[in-house]
Motif scaffolding. Sequence first.
Motif, PDB file in Angstrom:
ATOM      1  N   ALA A 105      46.061  47.032  40.381  1.00 22.05           N
ATOM      2  CA  ALA A 105      47.294  47.178  41.146  1.00 22.05           C
ATOM      3  C   ALA A 105      47.684  45.869  41.830  1.00 22.05           C
ATOM      4  CB  ALA A 105      47.138  48.284  42.187  1.00 22.05           C
ATOM      5  N   GLU A 106      48.973  45.692  42.010  1.00 22.00           N
ATOM      6  CA  GLU A 106      49.486  44.491  42.671  1.00 22.00           C
ATOM      7  C   GLU A 106      49.117  44.488  44.147  1.00 22.00           C
ATOM      8  OE1 GLU A 106      53.882  42.563  43.603  1.00 22.00           O
ATOM      9  OE2 GLU A 106      53.617  43.969  41.937  1.00 22.00           O
ATOM     10  N   GLU A 107      48.784  43.299  44.649  1.00 25.87           N
ATOM     11  CA  GLU A 107      48.406  43.187  46.058  1.00 25.87           C
ATOM     12  C   GLU A 107      49.611  43.468  46.955  1.00 25.87           C
ATOM     13  OE1 GLU A 107      44.804  39.915  45.796  1.00 25.87           O
ATOM     14  OE2 GLU A 107      46.521  39.582  47.096  1.00 25.87           O
ATOM     15  N   LYS A 108      49.325  44.017  48.101  1.00 20.57           N
ATOM     16  CA  LYS A 108      50.372  44.367  49.051  1.00 20.57           C
ATOM     17  C   LYS A 108      49.925  43.976  50.444  1.00 20.57           C
ATOM     18  CE  LYS A 108      52.741  48.355  51.047  1.00 20.57           C
ATOM     19  NZ  LYS A 108      52.829  49.818  51.083  1.00 20.57           N
ATOM     20  N   ILE A 109      50.843  43.482  51.245  1.00 20.29           N
ATOM     21  CA  ILE A 109      50.509  43.113  52.615  1.00 20.29           C
ATOM     22  C   ILE A 109      50.979  44.225  53.543  1.00 20.29           C
ATOM     23  CG2 ILE A 109      50.875  41.481  54.498  1.00 20.29           C
ATOM     24  CD1 ILE A 109      51.186  39.282  52.458  1.00 20.29           C
ATOM     25  N   ASN A 110      50.032  44.821  54.258  1.00 17.99           N
ATOM     26  CA  ASN A 110      50.335  45.876  55.227  1.00 17.99           C
ATOM     27  C   ASN A 110      50.286  45.308  56.637  1.00 17.99           C
ATOM     28  OD1 ASN A 110      50.224  47.714  53.056  1.00 17.99           O
ATOM     29  ND2 ASN A 110      48.016  47.975  53.338  1.00 17.99           N
ATOM     30  N   LYS A 111      50.923  46.007  57.552  1.00 22.87           N
ATOM     31  CA  LYS A 111      50.771  45.660  58.966  1.00 22.87           C
ATOM     32  C   LYS A 111      49.467  46.241  59.504  1.00 22.87           C
ATOM     33  CE  LYS A 111      55.753  45.421  59.841  1.00 22.87           C
ATOM     34  NZ  LYS A 111      56.898  46.050  60.556  1.00 22.87           N
ATOM     35  N   VAL A 112      49.162  47.464  59.095  1.00 20.21           N
ATOM     36  CA  VAL A 112      47.941  48.133  59.549  1.00 20.21           C
ATOM     37  C   VAL A 112      47.303  48.862  58.361  1.00 20.21           C
ATOM     38  CG1 VAL A 112      46.939  49.898  61.046  1.00 20.21           C
ATOM     39  CG2 VAL A 112      48.835  48.501  61.879  1.00 20.21           C
ATOM     40  N   THR A 113      46.029  48.608  58.139  1.00 24.81           N
ATOM     41  CA  THR A 113      45.265  49.367  57.157  1.00 24.81           C
ATOM     42  C   THR A 113      44.100  50.029  57.881  1.00 24.81           C
ATOM     43  OG1 THR A 113      45.845  47.870  55.345  1.00 24.81           O
ATOM     44  CG2 THR A 113      43.918  49.282  55.030  1.00 24.81           C
ATOM     45  N   ILE A 114      43.929  51.310  57.649  1.00 25.05           N
ATOM     46  CA  ILE A 114      42.878  52.090  58.326  1.00 25.05           C
ATOM     47  C   ILE A 114      41.822  52.459  57.299  1.00 25.05           C
ATOM     48  CG2 ILE A 114      42.372  54.208  59.614  1.00 25.05           C
ATOM     49  CD1 ILE A 114      45.399  54.074  60.522  1.00 25.05           C
ATOM     50  N   ILE A 115      40.573  52.078  57.581  1.00 27.99           N
ATOM     51  CA  ILE A 115      39.465  52.396  56.694  1.00 27.99           C
ATOM     52  C   ILE A 115      38.696  53.566  57.301  1.00 27.99           C
ATOM     53  CG2 ILE A 115      37.398  51.538  55.546  1.00 27.99           C
ATOM     54  CD1 ILE A 115      38.500  48.706  55.868  1.00 27.99           C
ATOM     55  N   ASN A 130      37.223  55.406  48.656  1.00 29.01           N
ATOM     56  CA  ASN A 130      36.446  54.529  49.516  1.00 29.01           C
ATOM     57  C   ASN A 130      36.850  53.078  49.346  1.00 29.01           C
ATOM     58  OD1 ASN A 130      34.329  56.403  50.679  1.00 29.01           O
ATOM     59  ND2 ASN A 130      33.991  56.761  48.493  1.00 29.01           N
ATOM     60  N   VAL A 131      36.686  52.331  50.414  1.00 29.11           N
ATOM     61  CA  VAL A 131      36.800  50.875  50.340  1.00 29.11           C
ATOM     62  C   VAL A 131      35.427  50.336  49.973  1.00 29.11           C
ATOM     63  CG1 VAL A 131      37.167  48.767  51.690  1.00 29.11           C
ATOM     64  CG2 VAL A 131      38.719  50.718  51.959  1.00 29.11           C
ATOM     65  N   GLN A 158      39.913  35.418  56.575  1.00 28.16           N
ATOM     66  CA  GLN A 158      41.228  34.873  56.864  1.00 28.16           C
ATOM     67  C   GLN A 158      42.266  35.975  56.811  1.00 28.16           C
ATOM     68  OE1 GLN A 158      42.278  31.996  53.870  1.00 28.16           O
ATOM     69  NE2 GLN A 158      41.912  33.403  52.161  1.00 28.16           N
ATOM     70  N   ARG A 159      43.383  35.723  57.496  1.00 26.16           N
ATOM     71  CA  ARG A 159      44.478  36.683  57.484  1.00 26.16           C
ATOM     72  C   ARG A 159      45.552  36.211  56.520  1.00 26.16           C
ATOM     73  NH1 ARG A 159      47.095  36.628  62.443  1.00 26.16           N
ATOM     74  NH2 ARG A 159      48.390  38.307  61.643  1.00 26.16           N
ATOM     75  N   PRO A 160      46.237  37.185  55.874  1.00 32.38           N
ATOM     76  CA  PRO A 160      45.987  38.624  55.974  1.00 32.38           C
ATOM     77  C   PRO A 160      44.653  39.001  55.328  1.00 32.38           C
ATOM     78  CG  PRO A 160      47.666  38.176  54.316  1.00 32.38           C
ATOM     79  CD  PRO A 160      47.384  36.876  54.994  1.00 32.38           C
ATOM     80  N   PHE A 161      43.994  39.988  55.931  1.00 32.67           N
ATOM     81  CA  PHE A 161      42.693  40.435  55.459  1.00 32.67           C
ATOM     82  C   PHE A 161      42.820  41.089  54.083  1.00 32.67           C
ATOM     83  CE2 PHE A 161      42.506  41.120  60.204  1.00 32.67           C
ATOM     84  CZ  PHE A 161      41.790  39.968  60.476  1.00 32.67           C
ATOM     85  N   LEU A 162      41.732  41.050  53.331  1.00 37.30           N
ATOM     86  CA  LEU A 162      41.715  41.660  52.003  1.00 37.30           C
ATOM     87  C   LEU A 162      40.838  42.908  52.002  1.00 37.30           C
ATOM     88  CD1 LEU A 162      42.421  41.540  48.950  1.00 37.30           C
ATOM     89  CD2 LEU A 162      40.355  40.138  48.648  1.00 37.30           C
ATOM     90  N   ILE A 163      41.379  43.989  51.473  1.00 37.55           N
ATOM     91  CA  ILE A 163      40.651  45.256  51.364  1.00 37.55           C
ATOM     92  C   ILE A 163      40.728  45.700  49.909  1.00 37.55           C
ATOM     93  CG2 ILE A 163      40.561  47.683  52.074  1.00 37.55           C
ATOM     94  CD1 ILE A 163      42.515  45.387  54.246  1.00 37.55           C
ATOM     95  N   GLU A 164      39.576  46.065  49.334  1.00 34.91           N
ATOM     96  CA  GLU A 164      39.545  46.505  47.945  1.00 34.91           C
ATOM     97  C   GLU A 164      38.877  47.874  47.852  1.00 34.91           C
ATOM     98  OE1 GLU A 164      37.858  45.081  43.558  1.00 34.91           O
ATOM     99  OE2 GLU A 164      37.823  43.691  45.260  1.00 34.91           O
ATOM    100  N   SER A 165      39.505  48.780  47.118  1.00 33.40           N
ATOM    101  CA  SER A 165      38.989  50.148  46.996  1.00 33.40           C
ATOM    102  C   SER A 165      38.179  50.311  45.716  1.00 33.40           C
ATOM    103  CB  SER A 165      40.142  51.150  46.991  1.00 33.40           C
ATOM    104  OG  SER A 165      40.786  51.141  45.729  1.00 33.40           O
ATOM    105  N   GLU A 166      37.539  51.469  45.581  1.00 36.03           N
ATOM    106  CA  GLU A 166      36.685  51.738  44.427  1.00 36.03           C
ATOM    107  C   GLU A 166      37.474  51.839  43.127  1.00 36.03           C
ATOM    108  OE1 GLU A 166      34.676  55.331  45.447  1.00 36.03           O
ATOM    109  OE2 GLU A 166      36.529  56.383  45.956  1.00 36.03           O
ATOM    110  N   SER A 167      38.777  52.122  43.218  1.00 37.45           N
ATOM    111  CA  SER A 167      39.606  52.211  42.011  1.00 37.45           C
ATOM    112  C   SER A 167      40.151  50.852  41.594  1.00 37.45           C
ATOM    113  CB  SER A 167      40.775  53.171  42.244  1.00 37.45           C
ATOM    114  OG  SER A 167      41.701  52.613  43.166  1.00 37.45           O
ATOM    115  N   GLY A 168      39.868  49.823  42.408  1.00 36.57           N
ATOM    116  CA  GLY A 168      40.365  48.493  42.105  1.00 36.57           C
ATOM    117  C   GLY A 168      41.648  48.145  42.842  1.00 36.57           C
ATOM    118  N   LEU A 169      42.156  49.071  43.649  1.00 33.24           N
ATOM    119  CA  LEU A 169      43.353  48.787  44.436  1.00 33.24           C
ATOM    120  C   LEU A 169      43.039  47.732  45.487  1.00 33.24           C
ATOM    121  CD1 LEU A 169      46.267  49.455  45.344  1.00 33.24           C
ATOM    122  CD2 LEU A 169      45.299  51.256  46.782  1.00 33.24           C
ATOM    123  N   LYS A 170      43.820  46.658  45.516  1.00 33.71           N
ATOM    124  CA  LYS A 170      43.652  45.597  46.508  1.00 33.71           C
ATOM    125  C   LYS A 170      44.881  45.539  47.402  1.00 33.71           C
ATOM    126  CE  LYS A 170      40.667  42.396  43.938  1.00 33.71           C
ATOM    127  NZ  LYS A 170      40.553  40.997  43.446  1.00 33.71           N
TER     128      LYS A 170
END
Length: 321
Positions: free
Chosen positions: A2-12, A92-93, A100-112
């Motif tokens: 999936a294409e990367e996306k910049i969020n304001k808030v990501t909740i894990i 799951n992440v 560095q910001r913006p922070f990078l979060i990657e999920s088990e499905s490969g979503l970044k």
Amino acid sequence: MAEEKINKVTIIGSGPAGYTAAIYAARANLEPVVFAGGPTLEHPQRVPGGQLMVTTDVENYPGFPEAITGPELMERFQKQAERFGTVIHMENVVKVDFSQRPFLIESESGLKVRSETVIISTGATAKWLGVKGEDSFKNRGVSACATCDGAFFKNQEVIVVGGGDTAMEEATYLAKIVKHVTLVHRRDTLRASKVMQERALKNPKISFLWNSAVEEVMGDTKGMTGAVVRNLKTGDSQLLAATGLFVAIGHTPNTELFQGILETHQSGYLKTVPGSTRTNIPGVFACGDVQDSYYRQAITAAGTGCMAAIDAERWLIEEGE
């Protein structure tokens, strides 16, 4: 991928903390994205919604005088978060980069996704005994929270397993409600603080089985009826009649993902600045049981979720975002 996306808030994480953070963040037009979590190979029983998903009746959450089941309460939390536009991924992440910001979060499905702020609400997992019958009678006698479930055992015989402060607190609390508490401990001395030890040892409604361990939980279709307890020195076993078994051998905070990245207490819980939800990395916040080893209640988790969303919003303003 999936294409990367910049969020304001990501909740894990989810649960009362994560979903409350999402509700407040969404209402502040921060368009939060939640990775709600789910089962893993190490924790196959872990489900989105946290520990309340394996809780039957919740009678101490304000606003529900007739009680509500844990899963139903979490479903309402989730729907309320979604009502205000929260995007929820039931996965799951597996990787984070907070260097560095913006922070990078990657999920088990490969979503970044990339995010200006991150709120961590991954919770904690109760440590269980791993004995026969334990899983079968969870929520039908077996519990890991006296404050949550003690009221269901009024004037009944119960067992508490453990030897630390948590076990003493659970036993002392239950002694005010139940008929009698038998505390089962593997050693002949307690690990608990002197004050907590004395409080429990002096309580006439608490008795101790030293050098002993629960081997099996017994019961019928209605629920738990007792436990087989073995003396570790003599090898003798006895059937202890009880309708409740409270496992008080601790919790493990779900912080594996953040080891070596975020500061933790010696017990493994995430460190936050007192009076806030800020971690040692600016822009990363923590709420709920992943940073709270003391209260561990749904309502306190929800409260810190609210704090985390407000902390994130104000931090973004300070940063000019």
